[in-house]
Design a protein around this motif. Sequence first.
Motif, PDB file in Angstrom:
ATOM      1  N   ALA A 255       0.876  -1.324  -0.106  1.00 24.61           N
ATOM      2  CA  ALA A 255      -0.044  -0.027   0.098  1.00 24.61           C
ATOM      3  C   ALA A 255       0.904   1.332   0.131  1.00 24.61           C
ATOM      4  O   ALA A 255       0.457   2.326  -0.752  1.00 24.61           O
ATOM      5  CB  ALA A 255      -0.962  -0.095   1.173  1.00 24.61           C
ATOM      6  N   PHE A 256       2.005   1.180   0.676  1.00 29.25           N
ATOM      7  CA  PHE A 256       3.012   2.390   0.979  1.00 29.25           C
ATOM      8  C   PHE A 256       3.449   2.648  -0.682  1.00 29.25           C
ATOM      9  O   PHE A 256       3.671   3.934  -0.765  1.00 29.25           O
ATOM     10  CB  PHE A 256       3.974   2.115   2.010  1.00 29.25           C
ATOM     11  N   TYR A 257       3.891   1.571  -1.182  1.00 25.32           N
ATOM     12  CA  TYR A 257       4.538   1.691  -2.680  1.00 25.32           C
ATOM     13  C   TYR A 257       3.452   2.397  -3.432  1.00 25.32           C
ATOM     14  O   TYR A 257       3.921   3.264  -4.180  1.00 25.32           O
ATOM     15  CB  TYR A 257       4.890   0.278  -3.049  1.00 25.32           C
ATOM     16  N   GLN A 258       2.286   1.960  -3.579  1.00 28.17           N
ATOM     17  CA  GLN A 258       1.222   2.432  -4.388  1.00 28.17           C
ATOM     18  C   GLN A 258       1.154   3.991  -3.973  1.00 28.17           C
ATOM     19  O   GLN A 258       0.926   5.036  -4.723  1.00 28.17           O
ATOM     20  CB  GLN A 258      -0.030   2.010  -4.122  1.00 28.17           C
ATOM     21  N   ALA A 259       1.256   4.451  -2.568  1.00 25.69           N
ATOM     22  CA  ALA A 259       1.141   5.840  -2.133  1.00 25.69           C
ATOM     23  C   ALA A 259       2.297   6.398  -2.844  1.00 25.69           C
ATOM     24  O   ALA A 259       2.251   7.736  -2.996  1.00 25.69           O
ATOM     25  CB  ALA A 259       1.036   6.088  -0.615  1.00 25.69           C
ATOM     26  N   LEU A 260       3.436   5.833  -2.701  1.00 25.01           N
ATOM     27  CA  LEU A 260       4.544   6.577  -3.222  1.00 25.01           C
ATOM     28  C   LEU A 260       4.313   6.923  -4.755  1.00 25.01           C
ATOM     29  O   LEU A 260       4.841   8.151  -5.429  1.00 25.01           O
ATOM     30  CB  LEU A 260       5.665   5.734  -3.239  1.00 25.01           C
ATOM     31  N   LEU A 261       3.946   5.840  -5.591  1.00 25.83           N
ATOM     32  CA  LEU A 261       3.443   6.005  -6.911  1.00 25.83           C
ATOM     33  C   LEU A 261       2.429   7.381  -7.254  1.00 25.83           C
ATOM     34  O   LEU A 261       2.770   8.292  -8.080  1.00 25.83           O
ATOM     35  CB  LEU A 261       2.935   4.885  -7.453  1.00 25.83           C
ATOM     36  N   GLU A 262       1.609   7.510  -6.385  1.00 28.25           N
ATOM     37  CA  GLU A 262       0.591   8.300  -6.224  1.00 28.25           C
ATOM     38  C   GLU A 262       1.051   9.931  -5.834  1.00 28.25           C
ATOM     39  O   GLU A 262       0.784  10.849  -6.432  1.00 28.25           O
ATOM     40  CB  GLU A 262      -0.729   8.032  -5.326  1.00 28.25           C
ATOM     41  N   LEU A 263       1.963   9.923  -4.954  1.00 31.22           N
ATOM     42  CA  LEU A 263       2.936  11.063  -4.743  1.00 31.22           C
ATOM     43  C   LEU A 263       3.562  11.721  -6.002  1.00 31.22           C
ATOM     44  O   LEU A 263       3.470  12.998  -6.124  1.00 31.22           O
ATOM     45  CB  LEU A 263       3.729  10.929  -3.538  1.00 31.22           C
ATOM     46  N   GLU A 264       4.184  10.790  -6.668  1.00 33.83           N
ATOM     47  CA  GLU A 264       4.883  11.240  -7.866  1.00 33.83           C
ATOM     48  C   GLU A 264       3.991  11.844  -8.853  1.00 33.83           C
ATOM     49  O   GLU A 264       4.192  12.854  -9.531  1.00 33.83           O
ATOM     50  CB  GLU A 264       5.581   9.759  -8.449  1.00 33.83           C
ATOM     51  N   ILE A 265       2.939  11.117  -9.088  1.00 38.48           N
ATOM     52  CA  ILE A 265       1.779  11.321  -9.999  1.00 38.48           C
ATOM     53  C   ILE A 265       1.244  12.836  -9.783  1.00 38.48           C
ATOM     54  O   ILE A 265       1.023  13.637 -10.467  1.00 38.48           O
ATOM     55  CB  ILE A 265       0.778  10.474 -10.182  1.00 38.48           C
ATOM     56  N   GLU A 266       1.283  13.073  -8.377  1.00 33.87           N
ATOM     57  CA  GLU A 266       0.414  14.414  -7.983  1.00 33.87           C
ATOM     58  C   GLU A 266       1.580  15.600  -8.324  1.00 33.87           C
ATOM     59  O   GLU A 266       1.082  16.623  -8.279  1.00 33.87           O
ATOM     60  CB  GLU A 266       0.263  14.340  -6.300  1.00 33.87           C
ATOM     61  N   GLY A 267       2.947  15.118  -8.317  1.00 34.65           N
ATOM     62  CA  GLY A 267       3.799  16.075  -8.774  1.00 34.65           C
ATOM     63  C   GLY A 267       4.845  16.318  -7.620  1.00 34.65           C
ATOM     64  O   GLY A 267       5.638  17.468  -7.601  1.00 34.65           O
TER      65      GLY A 267
END
Length: 370
Positions: A255-267
């Motif tokens: 879940a944390f890894y997915q959250a890291l990807l989403e942080l990257e997507i957000e900018g």
Amino acid sequence: MTNTKLKDRPYILLTPGPLTTSVEVKSAMLKDWCTWDSEYNFLVQDMRKRVLSIAEADDDYTMIPMQGSGTFSVEAVLTSTVGEDEKLLILSNGAYGDRMKTICDVAKVKNEFYKIDQTESYDLTHLENILKTNSDITHVAVVHCETTSGILNSIKEISEIVKKYNKTFILDAMSSFGGIHFNVPEHNIDFLISSANKCIQGVPGFGFIIAKKEALLKSKGKARSHSLDIFDQWKVMESGNGKWRFTSPTHVVRAFYQALLELEIEGGVKAREARYKENQQELVKGMSLLGFNAIIPTEKQSPIITTFYAPAHPNYKFETFYSELKKHGFVIYPGKLTKEESFRIGNIGEVYPKDIKTLIDSIEKSMIWR
């Protein structure tokens, strides 16, 4: 990224963690993982690299995940890095600075305590005087964002004084890392501590340490705990290519890894900090119109969580206010200040300005004491 509709979830968590997560982060936990599997270990290693990238850290640093809540990682650092012949200076203007003091006292870690009021900032001249007159102090620890009040402590100035006297600098960035932009090496941080369920917007289950390798190597043999020994945790993870010493929280890591990807997507962190700031500003503006005043002045306020004075009304009770607001789909935090009655509202997680506007409308409807 689309925001989850209110009807699709029981409530929005407006707390400093655990917090409201995206559907994708939740969904990432639906797959089971084997801790020995090479695919999982590769994911762990990539996770560590991504966290170091957020910290803007170079090869002089490493990332060490540690099972348990964020406090486990705080205790791991304090009890693994301060030797029996060394002494820690703890700075505190809230419950989490106080908690570091408790950890050290229980573990028999020698410490000095510089405590100020929960809404005040540290006197840098006094801090320097402490270090100047107490040569036995070897380490200094402080909380970056103290969520007791929402105050943001100035780590740049503190770190400059700490390093002027050549002390090891420990930063509890539990509620700021990933949500407030700062460069770890530029702030001369030796050990930074945070958690999966804060500004990176994962779920609870592990914390992590960003450690300067030079300082980490000096901690070998100092640990007062077997399971919380950060040097051994790091050594096994390095030699085992991402393997944890003991059973890792596999679903939480995914879940944390997915959250890291989403942080990257957000900018990245700067973009997320901008959203958090907009949330916080929208919150204060709306609450002010309803007659609620924030306790921390704007110049000291973090974008993470805001503390408000409780209404001075004989019929006001936080528990009733909380319950009414929860019916509207929002969960807030009780106050943690010792002098004034208050309550707290978080601005982080999968929460957007439109959610804050809906919150303000819901608060107005929940003010049944009027």
